[in-house]
Motif scaffolding. Sequence first.
Motif, mmCIF file in Angstrom:
data_model
loop_
_atom_site.group_PDB
_atom_site.id
_atom_site.type_symbol
_atom_site.label_atom_id
_atom_site.label_comp_id
_atom_site.label_asym_id
_atom_site.label_seq_id
_atom_site.Cartn_x
_atom_site.Cartn_y
_atom_site.Cartn_z
ATOM 1 N N ALA A 34 -63.556 2.186 18.979
ATOM 2 C CA ALA A 34 -62.185 2.100 18.951
ATOM 3 C C ALA A 34 -61.316 2.774 20.190
ATOM 4 O O ALA A 34 -60.446 2.336 20.692
ATOM 5 C CB ALA A 34 -61.618 2.984 17.735
ATOM 6 N N ASP A 37 -61.277 0.504 23.015
ATOM 7 C CA ASP A 37 -60.140 -0.373 22.872
ATOM 8 C C ASP A 37 -58.664 0.118 22.586
ATOM 9 O O ASP A 37 -57.687 -0.578 22.473
ATOM 10 C CB ASP A 37 -60.468 -1.029 21.561
ATOM 11 C CG ASP A 37 -61.569 -2.036 21.876
ATOM 12 O OD1 ASP A 37 -61.752 -2.475 23.094
ATOM 13 O OD2 ASP A 37 -62.154 -2.569 20.958
ATOM 14 N N ILE A 39 -57.459 2.526 20.494
ATOM 15 C CA ILE A 39 -57.160 2.861 19.214
ATOM 16 C C ILE A 39 -57.448 4.186 18.963
ATOM 17 O O ILE A 39 -58.678 4.676 18.964
ATOM 18 C CB ILE A 39 -57.970 1.929 18.371
ATOM 19 C CG1 ILE A 39 -57.808 0.547 18.747
ATOM 20 C CG2 ILE A 39 -57.519 2.125 16.750
ATOM 21 C CD1 ILE A 39 -58.356 -0.710 17.751
ATOM 22 N N ILE A 158 -52.539 -0.194 13.862
ATOM 23 C CA ILE A 158 -53.644 -0.622 14.626
ATOM 24 C C ILE A 158 -54.947 -0.098 14.088
ATOM 25 O O ILE A 158 -55.754 -0.809 14.170
ATOM 26 C CB ILE A 158 -53.471 -0.620 16.103
ATOM 27 C CG1 ILE A 158 -52.138 -1.340 16.575
ATOM 28 C CG2 ILE A 158 -54.482 -0.464 16.903
ATOM 29 C CD1 ILE A 158 -51.614 -0.647 17.943
ATOM 30 N N ARG A 162 -58.557 -1.615 12.609
ATOM 31 C CA ARG A 162 -59.854 -1.595 12.823
ATOM 32 C C ARG A 162 -60.691 -0.989 11.730
ATOM 33 O O ARG A 162 -61.858 -1.333 11.646
ATOM 34 C CB ARG A 162 -59.765 -0.672 14.063
ATOM 35 C CG ARG A 162 -61.241 -0.105 14.478
ATOM 36 C CD ARG A 162 -62.016 -1.126 15.047
ATOM 37 N NE ARG A 162 -61.462 -2.038 16.055
ATOM 38 C CZ ARG A 162 -61.825 -2.026 17.313
ATOM 39 N NH1 ARG A 162 -62.523 -1.063 17.788
ATOM 40 N NH2 ARG A 162 -60.998 -2.942 18.044
ATOM 41 N N ASN A 165 -61.621 -3.801 9.386
ATOM 42 C CA ASN A 165 -62.663 -4.565 9.851
ATOM 43 C C ASN A 165 -64.054 -3.936 9.943
ATOM 44 O O ASN A 165 -65.198 -4.575 9.813
ATOM 45 C CB ASN A 165 -62.283 -5.234 11.118
ATOM 46 C CG ASN A 165 -60.874 -6.028 10.841
ATOM 47 O OD1 ASN A 165 -60.736 -6.728 9.869
ATOM 48 N ND2 ASN A 165 -60.396 -6.202 12.100
ATOM 49 N N GLU A 192 -52.278 -5.767 20.913
ATOM 50 C CA GLU A 192 -53.211 -4.958 20.287
ATOM 51 C C GLU A 192 -54.279 -6.149 19.052
ATOM 52 O O GLU A 192 -55.465 -5.951 18.682
ATOM 53 C CB GLU A 192 -52.757 -3.798 19.514
ATOM 54 C CG GLU A 192 -52.168 -3.044 20.272
ATOM 55 C CD GLU A 192 -50.734 -2.998 21.149
ATOM 56 O OE1 GLU A 192 -50.450 -2.376 21.809
ATOM 57 O OE2 GLU A 192 -50.223 -4.342 20.505
ATOM 58 N N SER A 193 -53.237 -7.078 18.626
ATOM 59 C CA SER A 193 -54.000 -7.969 17.698
ATOM 60 C C SER A 193 -54.908 -8.734 18.624
ATOM 61 O O SER A 193 -55.710 -9.332 17.799
ATOM 62 C CB SER A 193 -52.808 -8.826 17.119
ATOM 63 O OG SER A 193 -51.939 -8.136 16.168
ATOM 64 N N THR A 195 -56.657 -8.086 20.963
ATOM 65 C CA THR A 195 -57.891 -7.074 21.139
ATOM 66 C C THR A 195 -58.521 -7.192 20.001
ATOM 67 O O THR A 195 -59.842 -7.252 19.765
ATOM 68 C CB THR A 195 -57.321 -5.684 21.506
ATOM 69 O OG1 THR A 195 -56.550 -5.593 22.897
ATOM 70 C CG2 THR A 195 -58.407 -4.720 21.665
ATOM 71 N N GLU A 196 -58.135 -6.971 18.778
ATOM 72 C CA GLU A 196 -58.729 -6.776 17.601
ATOM 73 C C GLU A 196 -59.344 -8.029 17.250
ATOM 74 O O GLU A 196 -60.345 -8.119 16.539
ATOM 75 C CB GLU A 196 -57.714 -6.395 16.359
ATOM 76 C CG GLU A 196 -58.524 -5.844 15.125
ATOM 77 C CD GLU A 196 -59.465 -4.858 15.258
ATOM 78 O OE1 GLU A 196 -60.266 -4.600 14.606
ATOM 79 O OE2 GLU A 196 -59.059 -4.098 16.233
ATOM 80 N N TYR A 199 -62.513 -8.276 19.166
ATOM 81 C CA TYR A 199 -63.428 -7.374 18.596
ATOM 82 C C TYR A 199 -64.026 -8.055 17.377
ATOM 83 O O TYR A 199 -65.341 -7.763 17.359
ATOM 84 C CB TYR A 199 -62.921 -6.030 18.564
ATOM 85 C CG TYR A 199 -63.855 -5.170 18.088
ATOM 86 C CD1 TYR A 199 -64.830 -4.696 18.608
ATOM 87 C CD2 TYR A 199 -63.991 -4.455 16.827
ATOM 88 C CE1 TYR A 199 -65.940 -3.686 18.436
ATOM 89 C CE2 TYR A 199 -64.834 -3.845 16.396
ATOM 90 C CZ TYR A 199 -65.777 -3.024 17.128
ATOM 91 O OH TYR A 199 -66.641 -2.064 16.565
ATOM 92 N N ALA A 200 -63.335 -8.319 16.380
ATOM 93 C CA ALA A 200 -63.870 -8.634 15.094
ATOM 94 C C ALA A 200 -64.620 -9.905 15.254
ATOM 95 O O ALA A 200 -65.850 -10.075 14.491
ATOM 96 C CB ALA A 200 -62.475 -8.923 14.280
#
Length: 410
Positions: A34, A37, A39, A158, A162, A165, A192-193, A195-196, A199-200
């Motif tokens: 996190a 990224d 977060i 945000i 995380r 997920n 940020e979405s 980025t997520e 990652y997800a």
Amino acid sequence: MKTKSVLVSVFIAVTASLVQAAPASIEDSIASHASRDGIALSVIDSTPTILAAIADTYRDKGVEYTQGNRRRSAKPVVRRGVGNIFDVHSHAIPDWYRAITPFAGGNVASGSGGGFATPQWNVSAHMAFMDTIGISHSVLGFTGPSANAYFGDKARTIALARLINEQLAAFARTYPDTFSFFASIPLPYVEESITELKYAVNELGAVGIALMSNHEGLYLGYDLFTPFWEALDGLGGRQIVYVHPTTPYLKVNDQWIPANPYFEMDQSRMEFYMETARTFMDLTVKQTIHNFTNTHFVLPHVGGAFPVMIDRVLKTMHTDLYEASLEIYRTRFWWDSASPTYFHQIGGLLAYDIPKGNLLYGTDFPFINAAVTAADFESIMAYPGLTDEEKEDLLSRNYQQLFGDKLHFS
């Protein structure tokens, strides 16, 4: 010799520093990813409790916390019942999330809730439910408000996405033959979405993403979200977006007001259907579905009120989009059965010549109880508009066409 000695010393020093920097626990690993990224998980007061719950999910089965897309390595095990049933619409609600949002569909900041208490849930209860009708595999997602429990609070939205997920990935990695997951996305915060999303999908192994019908009152065709759709479509291959209805909101004087004109009615019974219609009509008239062709959509409740609106809107205001939109509805839209949809509702959808190969099975567990689910299942089995083979496909095979290589089968 001196050069060799120096190299050995450097190697030892570098190795020692790497060991020292290595996360000491699952909790530390999650926090480290996190932080990488940008977060800050600590903005949520209950983060230590949440991280401990995620870590316990791994530890209870002795599974390591690892990076990478851990795809299903074998065909899900047939339990009992009719066929090898695949549930594309079910929800995980760990205790820590129910503490954050005790009312489903709403947001904790306003205390509005969704009109009904968030039900209790755990893995054992979910598996016992699956056994009742022979479900071998379920795709998990969080229901509304998902990551949008803190309206207007970017940092906590945000961070919550995380944590959601990481928890979903823990369930999928710990029970890979039983669960996959749709990732939560912290819209309306677009950068940020993205980025997520990456990652997800790329690191946690999500088989798709779950969006709400609106995010802080903004529907999915909203211009602000275009860079997100570009990033999603740009991942390449087929991308799957599950869209779940949530509470409709109006923003008035910097406050979000639930836009439910009929409070005597549990809004999940009526307004949620309207929400699906609103957001998919928005995606249509803004041409989001036309412009991003790698993206496939799963619509819950066989589209809610959306099929009813297609002719009314597109035949009167957007006639130029009509035929192209119908083609997309027939090819890149997939329709799950959750709720009592096969008594009569399904007939309205199929009137648009939607291929029966795009029909999927979903339960909405734990929001729909076992007795209602059993009745819904029987209504599918009794529906005269499907052959026995088409019913078996709906329950046990159509999902393979949607997910393709996102799931592996023996």
